[in-house]
Scaffold this active site. Structure first.
Site, PDB file in Angstrom:
ATOM      1  CG  ASN A  19      24.098  30.671  65.873  1.00 28.68           C
ATOM      2  OD1 ASN A  19      23.524  31.352  65.025  1.00 28.68           O
ATOM      3  ND2 ASN A  19      25.233  30.063  65.628  1.00 28.68           N
ATOM      4  CG  HIS A  72      22.840  33.285  59.740  1.00 34.11           C
ATOM      5  ND1 HIS A  72      22.141  32.821  60.822  1.00 34.11           N
ATOM      6  CD2 HIS A  72      24.104  32.813  59.888  1.00 34.11           C
ATOM      7  CE1 HIS A  72      22.944  32.114  61.606  1.00 34.11           C
ATOM      8  NE2 HIS A  72      24.134  32.074  61.053  1.00 34.11           N
TER       9      HIS A  72
END
Ligand code: NDP
Length: 494
Positions: free
Chosen positions: A127, A55
């Site tokens: 997510n 990420h």
């Protein structure tokens, strides 16, 4: 006299000349005592911190969570009571690419939220998909290695990815979403967010409920095909930053409808699937989503590095009324996220302005690198606990959550035995119309370029178990894209 502030060193001394270094004569001979120069160079050397291992590339903004529904019978969390309004920050991200990766790559998107509640920060680090590739954190580092660069070639390796996925059928659900339309949203505003894990609520009566969180985009789902995205990446690698920042600057504030699914505590033993398995959803028919409010993003950060790169989200941040569950992946993330922040940002990362709670903070942690605050215990003499110092921070017994019932013999249980990894991907596959299925097949085929036949065939066996049409569709797409035919290549790859 100028009305501009005086330029200074970091120690506050005025700078008379920020254009020329201090030299002995005009032709050179820099003096060591030119501390302005040394400080400038030294600071530049330290402008980077470790990027997130996963990420790394992200985009974020501030906003508000407004609660309109009433779930007070499930949770005592003040931020979730009817009418509550809580300031928050969101950071969206891609998973695999580095800090300089292009925004419009096919990948899962992170959907990380920090709510600055009056009872402490509550982070929901999810997510844009309701499930994940693996269900056991023991496999997480291995999985991420397959998404990153090969140690020798320094290139991403489709072979490694499909080798791992084909040996891990629990990944089918997530890869089916990844290679479907939802695997490439046009902006972070045009996708849902999911808490993904099963969390728990607990109420004033000490009752626990299992909960899943959903954030449904009010902008609508919009996606790019691989071909369109390639054209965009050729023009800009920062498409998400441009879209999110621009929308908020223009006053077009993105919103998400916030929903929860609630499962009574005792149901966890009754469902045909493990409700704490991160590769599974809870079917809506069994646990209908309940609307509880709206999340709106309405303010851009002033400084990207300070407020987004240093934003530190962790599922360890819960507040009274919200807690964890036996989800193995969640339990591991409680450790690994906070650990990552201590590594990237330092011991006192929670004290950085973007991470600091908006409620009073009183703790007995002490000293350490970059401690820029005083004793936080309410009384300077109370630097240990227990103590008899009046005015020092005290426990709040009423914040104790009800017991979490965990039973069973300690063992390394094979997490694949007894798990149906095919029914839920099948339910998803059956939701797709013919055009969506066609794009799923061609996206998978495109991603399999160069993968050995033996690995492809192992994956085909999984698609066959999901649905014969799934296997047939991917086979046809592989033939069209790469001339792949099982009879010739799988034998050669044995
Ligand atoms: P439902 O028909 O009640 O729910 C299907 C959900 O699937 C929709 O609500 C939507 O989720 C999502 N969905 C619809 N179209 C697509 C698409 N093209 N790509 C990805 N997701 C889509 O059935 P179930 O609850 O029984 O779920 C069936 C399957 O749907 C699951 O196996 C799972 O793969 C998928 N799904 C289920 C979710 C859940 O929480 N139950 C959440 C998301 C997907 P949304 O409303 O969140 O957009």
């Amino acid at each position: 006299m100028s009305d501009r502030p005086t330029m200074t060193t970091t120690a506050g001394a005025p700078i008379s000349d920020n254009q020329n270094s201090l030299t002995a004569g005009p032709r050179g001979g820099i003096l060591m005592q030119d501390y302005q120069l040394l400080e400038k160079l030294a600071h530049q050397n330290r402008e980077r911190i470790p990027e997130r291992v996963v990420h790394a590339k992200g985009w974020g903004a501030y906003g508000t969570l407004k609660i309109t529904g009433d779930i007070s019978k499930y949770t005592r969390a003040k931020a979730l009571q009817p009418g509550a309004e809580t300031p928050m920050i969101a950071r969206f991200s891609t998973v695999a690419g580095e800090l300089g990766a292009a925004d419009h790559e096919r990948d899962v998107r992170g959907f990380a939220l920090k709510f600055y509640t009056e009872e402490g920060n509550w982070d929901l680090v999810g997510n844009n998909t309701p499930v994940f590739f693996v269900r056991d954190p023991y496999k997480f580092p291995d999985f991420i290695h397959t998404q990153k660069r090969h140690p020798k070639t320094n290139l991403r390796s489709p072979t490694a990815m499909w080798d791992f996925w084909s040996l891990s059928p629990e990944s089918l659900h997530q890869t089916t979403i990844l290679f479907s339309d939802r695997g490439l949203p046009i902006t972070p505003m045009h996708m849902n967010g999911y808490g993904s894990h099963t969390y728990s609520f607990w109420n004033d009566a000490g009752e626990r409920f299992w909960v899943k969180f959903h954030f449904k985009t009010q902008q609508g789902h919009e996606h790019y095909t691989n071909e369109v995205a390639e054209g965009i990446i050729g023009k800009t690698r920062e498409g998400y930053q441009e879209a999110l920042f621009g929308a908020i600057e223009d006053g077009r504030f993105p919103r998400w409808t916030v929903q929860v699914q609630i499962m009574p505590e005792a149901d966890a033993d009754k469902t045909s699937y493990n409700p704490f398995d991160l590769t599974k959803v809870w079917p809506h028919a069994d646990y209908p989503p309940i609307d509880i409010g709206v999340m709106e993003l309405n303010r851009n950060p002033e400084n990207y590095f300070a407020e987004i790169e240093q934003a530190a989200f962790s599922p360890s941040n819960i507040v009274p009324g919200i807690s964890h569950s036996p989800d193995k992946m969640l339990q591991a993330r409680v450790f690994s996220y906070a650990d990552a922040h201590r590594h990237r940002l330092g011991t006192h990362y929670e004290a950085l302005p973007v991470n600091a709670p908006r409620c009073p903070v009183h703790h007995y942690h002490k000293d350490g690198q970059m401690n820029f605050f005083g004793q936080k215990t309410g009384n300077v003499d109370a630097y240990y606990e227990p103590n008899s110092v009046s005015g020092s921070a005290a426990e709040l017994p009423s914040a104790k959550e009800p017991p979490l019932a965990i039973t069973g013999d300690a063992d390394r249980y094979n997490h694949r035995i007894g798990n149906d990894d095919y029914s839920q991907p099948r339910a998803l596959f059956n939701l797709f119309n013919d055009e969506q299925k066609g794009r799923l097949f061609s996206n998978i085929a495109a991603a399999m370029g160069g993968v050995p036949g033996a690995i492809i065939e192992r994956q085909m066996a999984h698609y066959r178990q999901v649905h014969p049409d799934y296997e047939a569709g991917v086979r046809a797409a592989l033939k069209a894209a790469h001339g792949y035919e099982a009879d010739t290549i799988s034998t050669a790859a044995e």
